[in-house]
Every structure is written in C-alpha cells, then in structure tokens.
Design an enzyme around this catalytic site. Structure first.
Site, PDB file in Angstrom:
ATOM      1  N   CYS A  83       0.877  -1.126  -0.024  1.00  0.00           N
ATOM      2  CA  CYS A  83       0.062   0.070   0.009  1.00  0.00           C
ATOM      3  C   CYS A  83       0.725   1.295  -0.093  1.00  0.00           C
ATOM      4  O   CYS A  83       0.458   2.253  -0.650  1.00  0.00           O
ATOM      5  CB  CYS A  83      -0.868  -0.051   1.320  1.00  0.00           C
ATOM      6  N   ASP A 497     -17.553  37.701 -34.398  1.00  0.00           N
ATOM      7  CA  ASP A 497     -18.724  37.081 -34.748  1.00  0.00           C
ATOM      8  C   ASP A 497     -20.066  37.818 -34.484  1.00  0.00           C
ATOM      9  O   ASP A 497     -19.876  38.432 -33.430  1.00  0.00           O
ATOM     10  CB  ASP A 497     -18.636  35.724 -33.977  1.00  0.00           C
ATOM     11  N   ASP A 693     -17.737  33.423 -29.372  1.00  0.00           N
ATOM     12  CA  ASP A 693     -18.390  32.794 -28.328  1.00  0.00           C
ATOM     13  C   ASP A 693     -18.877  31.424 -28.516  1.00  0.00           C
ATOM     14  O   ASP A 693     -18.836  30.758 -27.468  1.00  0.00           O
ATOM     15  CB  ASP A 693     -19.700  33.574 -27.799  1.00  0.00           C
TER      16      ASP A 693
END
Length: 820
Positions: A83, A497, A693
């Site tokens: 472990c 845009d 966007d």
C-alpha cells in the site's frame, strides 16, 4: 507520457543574466520542451516530460537552486508495504514532486516538492483517487515564494548603520577639512583606517555576504552574474584598501589610499535598491493575491445530516455546502435550496447581483446576498472557475514576450562584456592615466563593475507583464497566454462574430404593425396563442413579448416550412412567413409596406391573418448587446478596422453592421468559412484579432493572430482563445486592446531607459569624460544610480495598476471586494 506544464520558485535570482542562465539550464534538461524563468516573481515555468529531480539538479549545478517545500498528509486504509509503495509511486508521478515517503506506522506521508509547483490539496486528491483517503496536515503552502522584503530591510539597516560612521568621517573630512584635521590629531591616520577596515569588513561579511556566497562560485564556474560584479567591485575596493592599511610597501609610491567607504556604501545602496525592488515586486502580484484571497479558509459542509465547518481543501465533489448570508461561495456548484442574490463582480465583472434559486449555478469566490443557500459542489480544488482564472493569470504572468528576446540576447553576453570593459579600463588607466595611476584605475574599474549590473534590463518586461495582466484580470480580461499582450498590440483589424458576441444570441420582438382595426395587444395575444405549442426561437420571442393571458387553441395544424394554422376564440388564424399568406390566398396589401420595411432591416417576419384578412406583421431580431456600438466606436478611435463575420443572411448581417458602424462584413459563412474570412481580412488589413463565443467560432479563434472568447460562451471557444472576456461584455474587447497597448508601451519605455542607462553610464564610469572635463564617476554614485534604475523600471511598471477601463460603462473593478 504527455507534456505537462508546471511552475516553481527558483532562488539566487538577482538579475536578467541569472534568469537567462537558469532558463538555459532547464531547457537543456532531457524531456524539457519549453522553459522560461521570470525574474520579477522568481518563478520558473516548464513544459515537457522531464523528471522534477533532474530539473532541481540542473538548477543546482547552474547555481540557482529550486526552492523546495515539504507537505504532509494523513492517509487511511493502508495495511501493508505494498500500500505504501503504491501511494509513494502515485505521489512521485505528480509534476513537481521530488520525493515521497510514506510511513505505515503513523499513516502519514511526507512529500518534498518544488515550491509552488503543487499544493497539498492536489497531493491529497491524488492519493485519495489511488484508493487511500488522504487529508492535508497543517496549512496549505502559498503559491507565491516567500517575500524577501523583511530580510533585505534588516540587512540594509545593518549595512547602513555600520557604513554611516565611515562615510561621514571619510567624506566629511574632504568636504569639511577641520573634521579631517581633528581625526588626524586625535587618533591618527593608521588607527582611522583600521577602524574603517573593521567596520567595512563586518559589512561585507554580514549583510553583504549574499553577494559573495552567490557571485564568487558562479565566477569560478565561468558564468558570472550581477552578484559576481558586486563581489568583484567591493572586493577590489576592500582589498586595495586593506593592503594600503596593513602592507603599504606592496603599493607603488604615492598610491597609498583607502576606499573602504566606497565598498560599504556600494553594499548599502545595492541592498537598499533590492529592498525597494522587493517591496515593489510584492505590489506587482497584488492581483494574484486578491484572487487567492477570494477563497474562504473554512466551509460549512453537510456531514451525517449536520452542517459542520471543515477546511476548504477537504471539500469533495458532490458535497452539500451551505452559504450563509454575506459569506463567500466556497466552490462551484448547483443550488439545491434557497433564493438569494449573488455578487459575481469578482468573477464576471458585472456589478449587479445575480438572482439564484434552485437549479442555478454558483461560482466559488462570489459573495452570497442576504438569504442562505445550500448547493451541491460540482467542482473543487483546481477544477473550479476561480482556480482556472488564477492559473490563467499566473501562466500569463510567467510567459516570455517576443519583445524580451532582444533583452535576453544582450543580457546573455552582458556580464562577460562588462568584465572585459572593466579589465580594459584598468589597463588603460594604468598605462596612460595621471598619477597616482593605480588609484584612478581602481576607481574606474570598480565603477564600471558596479554601474553595469543589468537588473533594470531583466525587470523591464516581466514586471510590466505581471502588473498589466493582473490589472486586466481586475477588469474581467483574462490573458490565457502572456504573449497575447504583444500580439494584440499589433492587431490591425478586430473581427467579431455576430450572434452571441455583438448581439444577445436570442431573438426578441423589435417591431410590429397591425391593420384591419385590430389593436397591437390583441394581435400579439392571438399570435402567441397559436405559437405557444412551438419551441422555435422566433415563437419563443413572441411568447416572451406577450403579457396577456393566452386562450387555448380549439385546433392547431403545422404547415411545414411556412407556419401554423389554428382556431382561437372562434377565429381562423394563420401565423407564419409572408409566403404562408400568399399560399393561402390572403391579400397582404394592408401590411405589405411594413413587410418591406422590416425585411430591409434584416428582421425575421411573423405574419398574422384573421379569417382570411391580413391583420399584423411582427419583426423579430437578435438584439444588439448594450455597449456594442460604444465598443466599435472606441476601437475606431484607437485606429483599428472593425469587421463582422456571420453565418446569418447578408441582409440581417448588413443591418446590424450598419447600426454599429462596422467597416467590413462577411455574411452567410459556415464555420470553416470563418477561417477563410479571417485569412481574407489578414490579406486586406493585416494581423487579425477575432472575437467569438460559440463552438463554430473555435476554428476562427485559432486561425487569427489573437483570439478573444466571450466568457459567457462555450468551453470549446474559450479553450481555442488567447484571451477570455469573463464578463461577456463587448466592452471587454476595448479594455483588452487598451491594456495591451498600455502594457507594451510601458515595456518599451522600460527597455529604452534600461538600455539607455547602461549605454550612457558605462563609458562615463570608465572615465571617458575625465581627460576633457576632469569628471570621474565615483563607485558610490554608480551603486546609487544602478539601484535607482531598477526602482525606476519597477515604479514605471506599477503605473499600470492605475489603468482605468477604456469604456465608461465597463464594470470596475472585477475581482473587487464586495460588501461582505
């Protein structure tokens, strides 16, 4: 193994030459694809697959050890050595981890890391994901390296206190001869010099030892830095004076003199300069500190049905968190119960609080209003919006701009060249200087060494970047890449845009006309009654505009491609495009002028006929965002061309462009067509900055020289962009351009003065003015001038903190402290 980028602190950096050597040491390490070292915040940023220990060793060999820190974790669930081995391997694979030791008996882990590369919360998360729940022990380590202000202040004061008696008695004796005579008559020249020797030796060995500890080993390695110059200069002055004091027979006749005060004043002034630098550099990172300060230390989380306060680092995805009135939202999440208003100005820049209720998203770092909320954590640690913003700003601040390349090339050879100039200066003075030639040679050589330290050159660019990007973040402009600052400054055209960027991204009712005696409200009510079963955006715009109660249609039929037919209140209604009326034999003459007028503006049309008579026409359009016109005007005032690229019809696009005053329009393009549009704009005008966007904007954002994503847009668009406008306001574009222009202007000013300082004063220090004017620069004045040059550069960079938003209606400031 994929490339990974991480940052960590580097020590012993004092000038641009240091940063360059440390950077080259990192770049030469196997597995490093890209490396940069920022002299302003003393942080390295490395991209690649190199082992952290190899990076540490490379820096140690170069003389600039990486800062290290130790984190401790408490781990449960381990039962054997297997472990512990698994946990150790998981930790060692984390970038920035140097070593990990797990103790099974105490169930703890001790992890040594490169300071600033990884925080304890990330380590705990890694171990937990491996299968062994882990929690941090002790407090998180700060991201920033420890401040040097306090130790520099202490050393400066000590050096000043020890040097002041020497300076007053030695220089005062030249200015006021009776003081010199009093000293000679009382203790004599030899005792006077011995006292100077004792005081100045203490200065060099105590507060001044930092110059020798760093500079001399680098000189031996053949890679001298600024500390080497200071060490050589002060040692030369001290050594010559020591010989003159204790072994004067070794010096030529007539050259016996001491320069102890020069060595002491040089150390004191340079320490004072570094102290002022440290204070100023602390202010350059103010934006990052404010961002980090938005994280609450403790959080109220539901455990076993009860809300309990726990450290922020222990919050996990899926936890139910309580936000009390006036408290900070701890992590990102979705509201489960409660209604409140949340101040999001520190994240989005929007000044008005935002209403939140069940299902609303909340963001860590924002401030809850006057009502309690409970929410489920959806992102914690480094996955939160605030953590990503901090990472963006830190990444940008650690970047190296192309303009810095010239300074780096100069600094790389600067110190060796200065050493050569100093050697030549000494040789020339010894050969042709007036008596005592050795004294003149010493003064000139030391002055060259001291005045030529390239601190200002190294600070010129990174400090401006740190302050500029930090101030931009406060205005809601996030530079994801530092070099975006310079590329945006060179843009010739800003291309937008349309939908969702210049416009709201959703249609709304903008105009209407009625005929046949029906009133506008009745016409809208009947049209909305027919449209209420449709989820089309235009139908939704009609629904939102109507405020009257809606009757239920007695029958309804969709006519594909045209519209709807329905019976409402005993009337037969047709609702749809003008073609629908024509197809059903309705005479549109009563509303034809309005149809033509609305069509010319690029609006979408919804016509209404009642029982076969034309009754109304509604104009639906995507509304222009508030501030868009002002933003376009502001960009024009800055001498930029403004373009619009849209997938909409040419009529609709040109209608919007006409109202905004846009110079160039490309309409009716598909997503890949936007890439071609960017290329065409580049050919026509020059470098292009594209603002978008949506997912369909990502190719254009990547193609443009600089991509700006509206922060309210999609993750794909944001990832493709160089700059994110977190507020979603078009004003952010103007602010981004303004901060880019101002920062680049600031950098050019800094570089000019840094180069001009060295170019002008090195020859003066070497004594070129002495033959004609009898002027020889004192090493003490050289030390003061050198320190002041660095302080000037830092002070000039700090002016960027006062940059105001370019548009009056822009929010000010983002990331501000709210009313909590």
């Amino acid at each position: 193994m994929t490339d990974q980028t991480f940052r960590f602190a580097v020590t012993n950096l004092s000038c641009a030459g240091c940063a360059g050597r440390a950077e080259r040491a990192l770049a030469d390490t196997p597995g490093v694809r890209q490396a940069s070292v920022n002299i302003a915040n003393k942080m390295a940023q490395v991209t690649g697959t190199a082992d952290s220990a190899n990076l540490r060793d490379a820096l140690a060999r170069a003389g600039y050890p990486a800062a290290e820190s130790v984190h401790r974790l408490s781990i449960t669930g381990m039962s054997c050595a297997s472990c512990t081995g698994r946990v150790e391997r998981a930790l060692q694979e984390v970038p920035g981890v140097l070593s990990a030791h797990v103790n099974l008996a105490t169930e703890t882990a001790e992890v040594r890391v490169l300071d600033g590369a990884v925080d304890v919360g990330e380590l705990a998360k890694t171990v937990t994901e491996t299968g062994y729940p882990a929690t941090p022990m002790g407090e998180d380590t700060p991201v920033e390296p420890a401040s040097e202000t306090a130790p520099l202040k202490r050393d400066t004061l000590i050096a000043g206190a020890l040097t002041l008696p020497v300076f007053i008695t030695e220089m005062g004796g030249h200015i006021f001869p009776p003081l010199h005579h009093a000293i000679m008559d009382s203790i004599g020249i030899q005792t006077f010099w011995v006292l100077q020797f004792l005081l100045i030796t203490l200065v060099l060995a105590w507060p001044g030892r930092r110059f020798f500890r760093i500079g001399l080993p680098l000189l031996v390695k053949g890679s001298p830095d600024m500390n080497s110059l200071v060490a050589l200069g002060t040692l030369a002055a001290w050594g010559y004076s020591t010989i003159a004091t204790f072994a004067p027979g070794l010096l030529p006749e007539g050259t016996r003199a001491v320069y102890f005060e020069a060595a002491g004043v040089i150390v004191t002034l340079i320490l004072a300069g570094r102290w002022m630098e440290a204070r100023a550099k602390g202010r350059t990172g103010a934006a990052i500190k404010r961002l980090i300060g938005l994280r609450p230390d403790r959080v109220r989380v539901e455990r076993d049905g009860v809300f309990t306060e726990i450290p922020l680092s222990e919050v996990e995805t899926g936890d139910i968190v309580e936000a009390r009135p006036g408290a900070r939202i701890a992590v990102d999440g979705v509201v489960l119960t409660g209604q409140s208003f949340v101040d999001e100005a520190m994240i989005t820049g929007e000044p008005a609080p935002v209403a939140k209720s069940e299902g609303s998203e909340v963001t860590g770092g924002t401030i809850n209003g006057q009502s309690p909320l409970t929410y489920r954590a959806t992102a914690v640690g480094s996955d939160t919006v605030l953590a990503r913003i901090i990472d963006m700003v830190q990444t940008a601040q650690g970047a190296k701009l192309p303009i810095q390349a010239l300074a780096d090339k100069v600094v790389r050879v600067f110190v060796p060249v200065v050493l050569a100039i100093a050697a030549v200066t000494v040789a020339v003075w010894l050969a042709v200087g007036p008596d005592p030639a050795l004294s003149h040679a010493l003064v000139a050589g030391v002055a060259v060494l001291i005045i030529a330290c390239p601190c200002a050159m190294g600070l010129a660019t990174p400090t401006s970047i740190m302050v500029g990007t930090g101030r931009a973040a406060e205005m809601g402009v996030l530079f994801r890449k530092g070099d975006a600052l310079q590329r945006l400054d060179s843009a010739a055209v800003i291309a937008f845009d349309k939908t969702g960027t210049l416009t709201e991204g959703r249609p709304s009712l903008v105009d209407q006309f009625t005929a046949g005696g029906i009133g506008p409200e009745d016409a809208l009510r009947l049209t909305a009654a027919v449209e209420q079963s449709s989820d089309h955006p235009i139908a939704q715009a009609i629904m939102v505009a109507n405020t009257a109660p809606l009757p239920a249609p007695e029958s309804s039929e969709t006519i594909p491609g045209y519209g709807l037919r329905a019976n409402v209140d005993g009337k037969t209604l047709l609702v749809g495009s003008p073609r629908l009326l024509t197809e059903h034999g309705v005479d549109a003459t009563p509303i034809q002028n309005a149809i033509d007028r609305f069509s010319d503006k690029g609006h979408s049309l919804v016509c209404l006929s009642i029982d076969g008579e034309a009754a109304a026409v509604f104009a639906v359009a995507d509304q222009i965002k508030p501030g868009a016109k002002a933003a376009v005007d502001a960009l024009h005032e800055q001498g930029l061309k403004v373009a619009m690229v849209s997938g909409d019809s040419p009529a609709a696009a040109h209608a919007i462009a006409g109202r905004l005053g846009i110079d160039h329009v490309t309409a009716g393009v598909l997503p890949d067509g936007k890439v071609d549009a960017v290329k065409a704009l580049r050919d026509a005008f020059g470098p292009v900055a594209f603002v978008g966007d949506g997912i369909n904007d990502a190719p254009a954002l990547a193609e443009a020289e600089i991509g700006l994503a509206i922060g309210t847009g999609t993750d794909v668009a944001i990832e493709a962009a160089d700059i994110v406008l977190s507020s979603g306001r078009v004003a952010g574009v103007v602010n981004a351009v303004e901060i880019s222009n101002r920062t680049m202007r600031n950098i050019r000013q800094n570089l000019f003065w840094a180069f001009a300082y060295n170019t002008a004063l090195i020859p003066v220090a070497a004594g070129v003015l002495s033959p004609a004017f009898g002027v020889q620069l004192s090493p003490m004045l050289g030390a003061g001038a050198m320190a002041l040059s660095s302080v000037f550069v830092l002070s000039n960079a700090l002016r960027l903190r006062r940059v105001a938003p370019a548009q009056a209606d822009a929010p000010e400031p983002a990331f501000r402290e709210a009313h909590a």
